[in-house]
Design an enzyme around this catalytic site. Structure first.
Site, PDB file in Angstrom:
ATOM      1  N   GLY A  75       1.031  -1.095   0.250  1.00 47.38           N
ATOM      2  CA  GLY A  75      -0.070   0.103  -0.034  1.00 47.38           C
ATOM      3  C   GLY A  75       0.903   1.122   0.123  1.00 47.38           C
ATOM      4  O   GLY A  75       0.641   2.075  -0.595  1.00 47.38           O
ATOM      5  N   THR A  76       1.799   1.164   0.648  1.00 45.88           N
ATOM      6  CA  THR A  76       2.984   2.373   0.812  1.00 45.88           C
ATOM      7  C   THR A  76       3.499   2.708  -0.522  1.00 45.88           C
ATOM      8  O   THR A  76       3.425   3.711  -0.924  1.00 45.88           O
ATOM      9  CB  THR A  76       3.887   2.003   1.636  1.00 45.88           C
ATOM     10  N   ASN A 156      -7.038   4.465   9.320  1.00 47.18           N
ATOM     11  CA  ASN A 156      -6.588   3.234  10.190  1.00 47.18           C
ATOM     12  C   ASN A 156      -6.852   3.296  11.433  1.00 47.18           C
ATOM     13  O   ASN A 156      -6.900   2.068  12.093  1.00 47.18           O
ATOM     14  CB  ASN A 156      -5.208   2.842   9.606  1.00 47.18           C
ATOM     15  N   SER A 204      -3.925  -2.727  -0.419  1.00 51.05           N
ATOM     16  CA  SER A 204      -2.986  -3.734  -0.039  1.00 51.05           C
ATOM     17  C   SER A 204      -3.673  -5.160   0.430  1.00 51.05           C
ATOM     18  O   SER A 204      -4.591  -5.055   1.327  1.00 51.05           O
ATOM     19  CB  SER A 204      -2.060  -2.712   1.146  1.00 51.05           C
ATOM     20  N   ALA A 205      -2.960  -5.969  -0.015  1.00 54.47           N
ATOM     21  CA  ALA A 205      -3.391  -7.473   0.217  1.00 54.47           C
ATOM     22  C   ALA A 205      -3.427  -7.772   1.614  1.00 54.47           C
ATOM     23  O   ALA A 205      -4.424  -8.581   2.255  1.00 54.47           O
ATOM     24  CB  ALA A 205      -2.416  -8.456  -0.701  1.00 54.47           C
ATOM     25  N   HIS A 206      -2.319  -7.441   2.367  1.00 54.02           N
ATOM     26  CA  HIS A 206      -2.251  -7.833   3.831  1.00 54.02           C
ATOM     27  C   HIS A 206      -3.368  -7.546   4.674  1.00 54.02           C
ATOM     28  O   HIS A 206      -3.354  -7.733   5.725  1.00 54.02           O
ATOM     29  CB  HIS A 206      -0.813  -7.909   4.421  1.00 54.02           C
ATOM     30  N   THR A 242      10.248  -7.725 -11.685  1.00 48.57           N
ATOM     31  CA  THR A 242       9.720  -9.011 -11.892  1.00 48.57           C
ATOM     32  C   THR A 242       8.594  -9.153 -10.783  1.00 48.57           C
ATOM     33  O   THR A 242       8.846  -8.974  -9.813  1.00 48.57           O
ATOM     34  CB  THR A 242      10.817 -10.108 -11.813  1.00 48.57           C
ATOM     35  N   CYS A 330       3.087   1.907  13.362  1.00 54.52           N
ATOM     36  CA  CYS A 330       4.545   2.583  13.342  1.00 54.52           C
ATOM     37  C   CYS A 330       4.526   3.523  14.530  1.00 54.52           C
ATOM     38  O   CYS A 330       5.822   3.817  15.156  1.00 54.52           O
ATOM     39  CB  CYS A 330       4.455   3.763  12.349  1.00 54.52           C
TER      40      CYS A 330
HETATM   41  C1  LIG Z   1      -4.418   3.636   5.401  1.00 49.74           C
HETATM   42  C2  LIG Z   1      -3.224   2.969   5.061  1.00 49.74           C
HETATM   43  N1  LIG Z   1      -2.312   3.327   4.034  1.00 49.74           N
HETATM   44  C3  LIG Z   1      -1.377   2.730   4.039  1.00 49.74           C
HETATM   45  C4  LIG Z   1      -0.704   1.790   4.417  1.00 49.74           C
HETATM   46  C5  LIG Z   1       0.472   1.113   4.204  1.00 49.74           C
HETATM   47  O1  LIG Z   1       0.209  -0.203   3.514  1.00 49.74           O
HETATM   48  P1  LIG Z   1       1.403  -1.288   3.485  1.00 49.74           P
HETATM   49  O2  LIG Z   1       1.371  -1.979   4.811  1.00 49.74           O
HETATM   50  O3  LIG Z   1       0.856  -2.372   2.593  1.00 49.74           O
HETATM   51  O4  LIG Z   1       2.587  -0.656   3.035  1.00 49.74           O
HETATM   52  C6  LIG Z   1      -1.563   1.283   5.646  1.00 49.74           C
HETATM   53  C7  LIG Z   1      -1.001   0.033   6.391  1.00 49.74           C
HETATM   54  O5  LIG Z   1      -1.004   0.305   7.921  1.00 49.74           O
HETATM   55  C8  LIG Z   1      -2.861   1.992   5.994  1.00 49.74           C
HETATM   56  O6  LIG Z   1      -3.332   1.703   7.234  1.00 49.74           O
END
Ligand SMILES: Cc1ncc(COP(=O)(O)O)c(C=O)c1O
Length: 392
Positions: A75-76, A156, A204-206, A242, A330
């Protein structure tokens, strides 16, 4: 969930366990589909077909066309790509201004800061005490040279769902692009890129029972953005490198599962979250919920505990086998109050004393009742300690 005694995992917004179907697909793909998806031979084409099936699955989850999906590593990375890619493409037009809400994830906030060091002007829009971004504030923040507005779909830490369609219309009136970080909404509530009216969307998949190391960005056809990873011709020249085929396949399986179970799961998890929240408010004195109570994803509650330091309560719960969070992963481990709660202008005792409980696929009523049962005792003990320290 795991271990000899029952452990409770209420930190699904940090990350989720793999769905069993996903774990099986990742393991099988790792074994069977080792080919490079760019290779023309049989092994490559098998891998490519699996990536394309995952692309269709992710597209279907958000009502998009598969050709508009680019796989990323997280996601980042998707957030970085949306904002840096747009900024790079817009530089020739003379646009130099960026807008985001003050409660975005660090992936967005720190990208804005980095662009700020390169001559861009970032503006952060404040939020209301409910955690909602006000359309009027976004309108005020816009300038003639705004390139992109980035507001997250769901937060989040507090789960608040933003009025993205309205904000997108406002951004478009001024010729700016609209990005939404849908990392915390995808898989929990319906996410429809057309209904949201955005140009770019990160996922983001996780966060929805898929593997770590797989993300995606939806880029509306015709949107101009520069790749941030340059190299080979992968992902139609939009993201070189890749492909991580097992993780992408896992993301596709997770997307199909989320789509199939969404409404039943949302109802089930919301009932658990509401039971947990009601139980805590009833049995623990001096508690209050942070964020808009209705405009929320179904799995999240953020609660302030009067006269208890959140970190101490987090550790006390962990010792009892219960995993929660003090907000974004974080910032855990530091005593910095959450930037989200601070932006909501809550009084200091609420920003420092809040815990996030986030539930999901494997959460049960038994777990909820166990946590509700233990919290009054833990909170009273910590309050007692504080009283002793103060009077000592
Ligand atoms: C709102 C939001 N954006 C982005 C991210 C980042 O995603 P990733 O952990 O896949 O880098 C997170 C992860 O905590 C999130 O909660």
């Amino acid at each position: 969930m795991n271990g000899s005694r029952m452990r409770v995992y209420f930190d699904y917004n940090a990350t989720t366990p793999l769905a069993p179907e996903v774990a099986a697909a990742v393991a099988k793909t790792s074994q069977d589909l080792f080919g490079n998806a760019s290779s023309v031979h049989y092994f490559g084409q098998q891998a490519k077909a699996a990536v394309d099936e995952a692309r269709s699955a992710v597209a279907a989850l958000i009502n998009a066309d598969p050709s508009e999906i680019v796989f990323t590593g997280s996601g980042t990375e998707s957030d970085n790509f949306a904002i840096r890619g747009t900024a790079d493409a817009a530089e020739v037009t003379g646009r130099r201004h960026l807008v985001a809400s003050a409660i975005e994830h660090e992936a967005v906030l720190n990208t804005l800061k980095a662009l700020g060091r390169r001559g861009w002007r970032p503006s952060l829009v404040p939020v209301e005490q409910s955690g909602l971004v006000s359309p009027d504030q976004v309108r005020k923040a816009l300038a003639d040279d705004t390139a992109i507005v980035s507001v997250m779909h769901a937060n989040n830490e507090i789960g608040t769902i933003q009025p993205i369609a309205e904000l997108a219309a406002i951004a478009h009136e001024r010729g700016a692009l609209m990005h939404t970080d849908a990392v915390q909404s995808t898989g929990k509530i319906a996410v429809d890129v057309r209904a949201l009216g955005v140009d770019l969307l990160s996922l983001s998949a996780h966060k929805f029972n898929g593997p770590k190391g797989a993300g995606a960005i939806w880029i509306k056809r015709g949107t101009r953005l520069q790749p941030i990873l340059t190299g080979g011709k992968h992902e139609r020249n939009r993201r070189a490198g890749t492909e991580n085929v097992p993780a992408i396949v896992g993301m596709g399986v997770a997307a199909r599962l989320a789509a199939a179970k969404m409404s039943a799961e949302a109802t089930r998890v919301a009932a658990l979250r509401d039971r947990l929240e009601a139980g805590i408010l009833r049995d623990v004195s001096g508690t209050v919920v942070n964020g808009a109570p209705t405009m929320r994803v179904p799995n999240t509650t953020n609660i302030s505990f009067d006269r208890v330091e959140a970190e101490s309560l987090l550790i006390a719960l962990d010792l009892e086998g219960v995993a929660v969070s003090t907000g974004s992963a974080c910032s855990s481990g530091t005593l910095e109050p959450s930037h989200v709660l601070r932006a909501m202008a809550l009084p200091a005792h609420r920003t420092q004393n809040s815990l996030r409980f986030s539930l999901g696929m494997f959460s049960t009523e038994e777990e909820v009742d166990r946590v509700v049962e233990m919290l009054p005792r833990l909170v009273e003990k910590l309050r007692g300690l504080t009283r002793k320290t103060v009077s000592a």
